[in-house]
Design an enzyme around this catalytic site. Structure first.
Site, PDB file in Angstrom:
ATOM      1  N   SER A 147       0.873  -1.178   0.000  1.00  0.00           N
ATOM      2  CA  SER A 147       0.000   0.000   0.000  1.00  0.00           C
ATOM      3  C   SER A 147       0.900   1.214   0.000  1.00  0.00           C
ATOM      4  CB  SER A 147      -0.866  -0.005   1.262  1.00  0.00           C
ATOM      5  OG  SER A 147      -1.419   1.269   1.524  1.00  0.00           O
ATOM      6  N   TYR A 160      -2.241  -0.593  10.363  1.00  0.00           N
ATOM      7  CA  TYR A 160      -2.186  -0.819   8.914  1.00  0.00           C
ATOM      8  C   TYR A 160      -0.854  -0.341   8.347  1.00  0.00           C
ATOM      9  CZ  TYR A 160      -3.770  -0.660   4.020  1.00  0.00           C
ATOM     10  OH  TYR A 160      -3.904  -0.836   2.671  1.00  0.00           O
TER      11      TYR A 160
END
Length: 254
Positions: A147, A160
């Site tokens: 990501s 995350y």
């Protein structure tokens, strides 16, 4: 792989994609199949994986649905072994499955919430690679979907961000360790992408407009655009590319 497509050449290539029931994973599985590869469609949701498999078969491709929970080592091992048993080998893998974390600052997150996000995203990627790497034939390639949160911070997403940074580090470590075996390992780091999950979260908000406003290209990626990077990294066109974390974010890193 011969040529620029994973499935080109006289021998059909075999790959697996985790989280292939929707979004970037589905787009990658479809593109690999269009390139001529046989694809194992892995997902925790067997029904959505079946949908992807049926889409591939309707397009004339070869696919197999395999249910997997990447947070469970026995499940991962069984899924990889089933792929190899069904197709006789493994040439590439895209580890895309993961989860979002709670939208909150670090001091308001419980240890269980943090550990769950890290276990699914980072440990899950580790488990997939653990069982994929020994079975790759003739070298092969692995792409881990990280990501933009693996390259820089995202507000209110500590677990995350930590997990995705970990995936980038794990990718680099594996790429160096397995380079002597002619195995390439790379990561793709998408920015906000208009997957079904993103659309669900963004519904009824100004999230899309806000994200587009801070993206130099002025729009968000489609799942196919993020998937295309993974497909390229698994092809012979990228035969000298390893240990990279490719940003696919419309210029946001600038």
């Amino acid at each position: 792989m011969s040529g620029t497509a994973p499935g080109s050449g006289p021998a059909r290539k075999v790959g697996l994609v985790t989280g292939a029931g929707s979004g970037i994973g589905r787009a990658a599985a479809l593109e690999f199949a269009r390139s001529g590869a046989a694809v194992a469609v892995l997902d925790i949701d067997e029904s959505t994986a079946d949908e992807t498999t049926e889409m591939i078969r309707k397009g004339g491709g070869e696919a197999l649905t395999v249910a997997v929970d990447i947070a469970d080592e026995r499940s991962v091992r069984a899924a990889v072994e089933r792929t190899v048993t069904a197709y006789g080998g493994l040439d590439f893998a895209v580890n895309n499955a993961g989860m979002a974390s709670h939208h909150r600052q670090l001091d308001r997150m419980t240890a269980d919430e943090f550990e769950r996000a890290v276990h699914v995203n980072l440990t899950g990627t580790f488990l997939c690679m653990k069982y994929e790497l020994p079975l790759l034939r003739g070298g092969g390639a692995i792409v881990n979907i990280a990501s933009n949160g693996g390259l820089y911070a995202i507000p209110h997403a500590p677990a995350y961000v930590a997990a995705k940074h970990g995936i980038v580090g794990l990718t680099k470590a594996a790429a160096v360790d397995y380079a002597p075996d002619n195995i390439r390992v790379n990561a793709v780091c998408p920015g906000p992408t208009r997957t079904p999950g993103f659309e669900k979260v963004a519904a009824g908000t100004d999230m899309v407009a806000g994200q587009e406003a801070i993206t130099p290209l002025g729009r968000l990626a489609t799942p196919g655009e993020a998937a295309a990077a993974a497909v390229w990294l698994c092809s012979d066109a990228a035969s000298y590319v390893t240990v990279i974390a490719m940003s696919v974010d419309g210029g946001r890193r600038a």
